[in-house]
Structure formats: structure tokens, C-alpha cells
Design a protein around this motif. Structure first.
Motif, mmCIF file in Angstrom:
data_model
loop_
_atom_site.group_PDB
_atom_site.id
_atom_site.type_symbol
_atom_site.label_atom_id
_atom_site.label_comp_id
_atom_site.label_asym_id
_atom_site.label_seq_id
_atom_site.Cartn_x
_atom_site.Cartn_y
_atom_site.Cartn_z
ATOM 1 N N ASP A 82 35.604 47.784 44.653
ATOM 2 C CA ASP A 82 36.651 48.614 44.052
ATOM 3 C C ASP A 82 37.959 48.513 44.836
ATOM 4 O OD1 ASP A 82 34.952 49.425 42.042
ATOM 5 O OD2 ASP A 82 34.430 51.333 43.011
ATOM 6 N N GLY A 83 37.854 48.428 46.161
ATOM 7 C CA GLY A 83 39.051 48.291 46.992
ATOM 8 C C GLY A 83 39.781 46.984 46.728
ATOM 9 N N TYR A 84 39.031 45.879 46.633
ATOM 10 C CA TYR A 84 39.663 44.583 46.330
ATOM 11 C C TYR A 84 40.244 44.587 44.921
ATOM 12 C CZ TYR A 84 37.873 42.456 50.579
ATOM 13 O OH TYR A 84 37.626 42.150 51.896
ATOM 14 N N ARG A 85 39.512 45.181 43.993
ATOM 15 C CA ARG A 85 39.985 45.217 42.607
ATOM 16 C C ARG A 85 41.269 46.041 42.491
ATOM 17 N NH1 ARG A 85 36.265 47.941 38.357
ATOM 18 N NH2 ARG A 85 37.296 49.697 39.286
ATOM 19 N N GLU A 86 41.335 47.129 43.242
ATOM 20 C CA GLU A 86 42.536 47.968 43.208
ATOM 21 C C GLU A 86 43.730 47.262 43.855
ATOM 22 O OE1 GLU A 86 43.854 52.004 45.438
ATOM 23 O OE2 GLU A 86 41.958 52.104 44.333
ATOM 24 N N ARG A 87 43.485 46.598 44.977
ATOM 25 C CA ARG A 87 44.577 45.944 45.710
ATOM 26 C C ARG A 87 45.032 44.642 45.043
ATOM 27 N NH1 ARG A 87 48.585 44.801 47.056
ATOM 28 N NH2 ARG A 87 49.369 44.114 49.058
ATOM 29 N N PHE A 88 44.085 43.905 44.445
ATOM 30 C CA PHE A 88 44.378 42.617 43.814
ATOM 31 C C PHE A 88 43.835 42.631 42.382
ATOM 32 C CE2 PHE A 88 43.603 41.926 48.350
ATOM 33 C CZ PHE A 88 44.802 41.366 48.749
ATOM 34 N N PRO A 89 44.399 43.427 41.495
ATOM 35 C CA PRO A 89 43.803 43.627 40.171
ATOM 36 C C PRO A 89 43.650 42.364 39.330
ATOM 37 C CG PRO A 89 45.998 44.602 40.282
ATOM 38 C CD PRO A 89 45.641 44.152 41.662
ATOM 39 N N ARG A 90 44.620 41.510 39.307
ATOM 40 C CA ARG A 90 44.523 40.301 38.467
ATOM 41 C C ARG A 90 43.530 39.301 39.020
ATOM 42 N NH1 ARG A 90 49.655 37.058 37.200
ATOM 43 N NH2 ARG A 90 49.059 36.534 39.302
ATOM 44 N N ARG A 91 43.641 38.998 40.277
ATOM 45 C CA ARG A 91 42.834 37.925 40.857
ATOM 46 C C ARG A 91 41.399 38.330 41.124
ATOM 47 N NH1 ARG A 91 46.900 34.691 44.827
ATOM 48 N NH2 ARG A 91 48.347 34.109 43.209
ATOM 49 N N SER A 92 41.142 39.563 41.484
ATOM 50 C CA SER A 92 39.776 39.944 41.836
ATOM 51 C C SER A 92 38.856 40.021 40.623
ATOM 52 C CB SER A 92 39.775 41.273 42.589
ATOM 53 O OG SER A 92 40.249 42.310 41.756
ATOM 54 N N ARG A 93 39.398 40.160 39.432
ATOM 55 C CA ARG A 93 38.558 40.250 38.234
ATOM 56 C C ARG A 93 38.193 38.881 37.668
ATOM 57 N NH1 ARG A 93 42.106 44.404 35.228
ATOM 58 N NH2 ARG A 93 42.140 45.946 36.843
ATOM 59 N N ARG A 94 38.989 37.907 37.980
ATOM 60 C CA ARG A 94 38.761 36.595 37.395
ATOM 61 C C ARG A 94 37.784 35.772 38.223
ATOM 62 N NH1 ARG A 94 44.781 34.735 36.173
ATOM 63 N NH2 ARG A 94 44.114 33.211 37.701
ATOM 64 N N CYS A 95 37.130 34.845 37.562
ATOM 65 C CA CYS A 95 36.306 33.836 38.217
ATOM 66 C C CYS A 95 35.108 34.397 38.969
ATOM 67 C CB CYS A 95 37.154 32.984 39.143
ATOM 68 S SG CYS A 95 38.502 32.178 38.278
#
Length: 113
Positions: A82-95
Motif C-alpha cells: 500500500d505504501g509503494y502504491r500510494e507513493r508511486f501510483p502509476r508504476r506500482s500497479r503495472r506489470c
């Protein structure tokens, strides 16, 4: 352990040698030897928890060279995910992938996250 060492070495080389390319030989878990150019331009994390090492080394640029990562962090460490997704929303969800396969590796060669 050897694989982790190789991942860390590749990440360190990616951070340190941004302009100077160096050839290196890496041996995978099955004993196959591959020569790569360091610093690595595209990294596929075999386990999502390796993102912590990458983040420690690359800081704000953690996702600059990561083209894919496993989705195991969602189950094993949801707070970090959740922390990575919040800080890097576009990149952390992809791939994200549930398993790293040859197909995933081939796909990562064709596109970038």
C-alpha cells in the motif's frame, strides 16, 4: 542466496554506473551463464520483496528500471504494498504477475512499465 547476491549486484551497478557500461557474467539458479551489460536498464524482480532493496538503493527512482514484479507483496506484506502504491501510483500497479514465466520475461522485453 547466490541469486539474491546477483540481484543486489545488478541493482548496485544500476545505481552507481549510470553512464559507464560494464559487461558482467551472471549465473542463474540452474547454472546457466548469461552476460549482461551493467548497469541494467530493465529489471524483472522475481519476488516483490526485492523492491525494498531496490528502493534502498534507488530511492525516488526505484521504478525507473523495473519492468515487472511479482504480486506476492500484496499477500505477504500488504502495508508495504500500500505504501509503494500510494507513493508511486502509476508504476506500482503495472506489470505485476502471480508468477514469473518465460512469457512474462518475453513480454517485458517488448514493452516497458
Amino acid at each position: 542466496m547466490r541469486m539474491l547476491k546477483n540481484v543486489v549486484l545488478a541493482l548496485v551497478a544500476a545505481v552507481i554506473g549510470a553512464s559507464t557500461a560494464v559487461a558482467a557474467e551472471i549465473t542463474d539458479v540452474t547454472g546457466r551463464k548469461v552476460e549482461i551489460e551493467l548497469p541494467a536498464k530493465r529489471i524483472l524482480l522475481g519476488e516483490a520483496r526485492q523492491i525494498h532493496i531496490a528502493a534502498a538503493l534507488k530511492g525516488e527512482h526505484v521504478f525507473d528500471t523495473i519492468v515487472g514484479w511479482r504480486d506476492d507483496l500484496i499477500k505477504k506484506d500488504p502495508d508495504s504494498y500500500d505504501g509503494y502504491r500510494e507513493r508511486f501510483p502509476r508504476r506500482s500497479r503495472r506489470c505485476r504477475a502471480s508468477a514469473i514465466s518465460r512469457a512474462a520475461i518475453s513480454a517485458s522485453r517488448r514493452r516497458s512499465c
